[in-house]
Design a protein around this motif. Structure first.
Motif, PDB file in Angstrom:
ATOM      1  N   ARG A 121      53.137  46.154  51.673  1.00  0.00           N
ATOM      2  CA  ARG A 121      53.150  46.340  53.131  1.00  0.00           C
ATOM      3  C   ARG A 121      54.279  45.527  53.770  1.00  0.00           C
ATOM      4  O   ARG A 121      54.875  45.959  54.756  1.00  0.00           O
ATOM      5  N   ALA A 122      54.552  44.356  53.205  1.00  0.00           N
ATOM      6  CA  ALA A 122      55.646  43.532  53.747  1.00  0.00           C
ATOM      7  C   ALA A 122      56.991  44.233  53.549  1.00  0.00           C
ATOM      8  O   ALA A 122      57.860  44.183  54.430  1.00  0.00           O
ATOM      9  N   GLN A 123      57.177  44.875  52.417  1.00  0.00           N
ATOM     10  CA  GLN A 123      58.432  45.591  52.179  1.00  0.00           C
ATOM     11  C   GLN A 123      58.570  46.780  53.124  1.00  0.00           C
ATOM     12  O   GLN A 123      59.683  47.099  53.569  1.00  0.00           O
ATOM     13  N   LYS A 124      57.439  47.448  53.445  1.00  0.00           N
ATOM     14  CA  LYS A 124      57.501  48.567  54.389  1.00  0.00           C
ATOM     15  C   LYS A 124      57.932  48.077  55.767  1.00  0.00           C
ATOM     16  O   LYS A 124      58.551  48.809  56.528  1.00  0.00           O
ATOM     17  N   MET A 125      57.588  46.831  56.101  1.00  0.00           N
ATOM     18  CA  MET A 125      57.960  46.274  57.403  1.00  0.00           C
ATOM     19  C   MET A 125      59.332  45.596  57.343  1.00  0.00           C
ATOM     20  O   MET A 125      59.741  44.934  58.276  1.00  0.00           O
ATOM     21  N   LYS A 126      60.054  45.794  56.216  1.00  0.00           N
ATOM     22  CA  LYS A 126      61.399  45.277  55.990  1.00  0.00           C
ATOM     23  C   LYS A 126      61.428  43.749  56.000  1.00  0.00           C
ATOM     24  O   LYS A 126      62.368  43.133  56.506  1.00  0.00           O
ATOM     25  N   MET A 127      60.441  43.137  55.445  1.00  0.00           N
ATOM     26  CA  MET A 127      60.420  41.693  55.298  1.00  0.00           C
ATOM     27  C   MET A 127      61.007  41.360  53.933  1.00  0.00           C
ATOM     28  O   MET A 127      60.864  42.105  52.992  1.00  0.00           O
ATOM     29  N   VAL A 128      61.639  40.205  53.840  1.00  0.00           N
ATOM     30  CA  VAL A 128      62.219  39.760  52.576  1.00  0.00           C
ATOM     31  C   VAL A 128      61.627  38.408  52.224  1.00  0.00           C
ATOM     32  O   VAL A 128      61.296  37.616  53.108  1.00  0.00           O
ATOM     33  N   PRO A 129      61.532  38.129  50.947  1.00  0.00           N
ATOM     34  CA  PRO A 129      61.013  36.825  50.559  1.00  0.00           C
ATOM     35  C   PRO A 129      61.994  35.729  50.950  1.00  0.00           C
ATOM     36  O   PRO A 129      63.209  35.936  50.988  1.00  0.00           O
ATOM     37  N   SER A 130      61.493  34.549  51.208  1.00  0.00           N
ATOM     38  CA  SER A 130      62.365  33.451  51.638  1.00  0.00           C
ATOM     39  C   SER A 130      63.142  32.912  50.447  1.00  0.00           C
ATOM     40  O   SER A 130      62.678  32.928  49.323  1.00  0.00           O
ATOM     41  N   GLN A 131      64.349  32.420  50.748  1.00  0.00           N
ATOM     42  CA  GLN A 131      65.217  31.848  49.733  1.00  0.00           C
ATOM     43  C   GLN A 131      65.253  30.340  49.960  1.00  0.00           C
ATOM     44  O   GLN A 131      65.835  29.867  50.915  1.00  0.00           O
ATOM     45  N   GLY A 132      64.589  29.571  49.151  1.00  0.00           N
ATOM     46  CA  GLY A 132      64.608  28.131  49.291  1.00  0.00           C
ATOM     47  C   GLY A 132      63.688  27.656  50.398  1.00  0.00           C
ATOM     48  O   GLY A 132      62.917  28.402  50.987  1.00  0.00           O
TER      49      GLY A 132
END
Length: 148
Positions: A121-132
């Motif tokens: 669902r997060a990918q559908k909302m165009k969210m990306v995992p945090s880097q650092g």
């Protein structure tokens, strides 16, 4: 043929004892043919009743024993009734606990399912995992003039 033995009765007392004669003759009375035969049970209760009528202390003891017996029976009855009531209440509570446990298990399964679908669902909302690590420095923060 066998010989007949003869017994000799005498009023003489045995050696060393004096002869004792009854002071008076036993009293005789007429027994009627129409006497009612009583059962052994009735005679037993009659003897008990006669025994209690002759002595005052046994009557009191009999009354105390009867009161104790009745109190014991009533106590046992009340205890059994209370135990039955408690057993019924315990089984009802166990049924409620079982139903609540099933509800918790259902909610836990729904939560696990939602957690499993969270990345999709997060990918559908165009969210990306945090880097650092992210940090926000508020040392130089100045509130705007419109805000109070």
């Amino acid at each position: 043929m066998g010989s007949q033995t003869r017994s000799v009765r005498t009023n003489a007392a045995p050696a060393g004892r004096e002869a004792q004669r009854p002071s008076s003759r036993p009293q005789l009375h007429v027994v009627e043919k129409h006497t009612v035969r009583r059962s052994a049970e009735h005679l037993r209760w009659q003897r008990i009743w006669d025994w209690t009528k002759t002595k005052s202390a046994p009557l009191m003891m009999l009354a105390v024993a009867l009161v104790f017996l009745v109190a014991s029976l009533l106590g046992a009855l009340l205890l059994r009734t209370q135990m039955s009531s408690n057993s019924f209440e315990a089984s009802t509570i166990e049924q409620h606990i079982t139903m609540l446990q099933q509800d918790v298990d259902d909610d836990q399964a729904k939560l696990s399912q939602l957690e499993a679908t969270l990345p999709e669902r997060a990918q559908k909302m165009k969210m990306v995992p945090s880097q650092g690590n992210l940090s926000i420095d508020l040392d130089g923060y100045q509130p705007t003039q419109g805000a109070s």
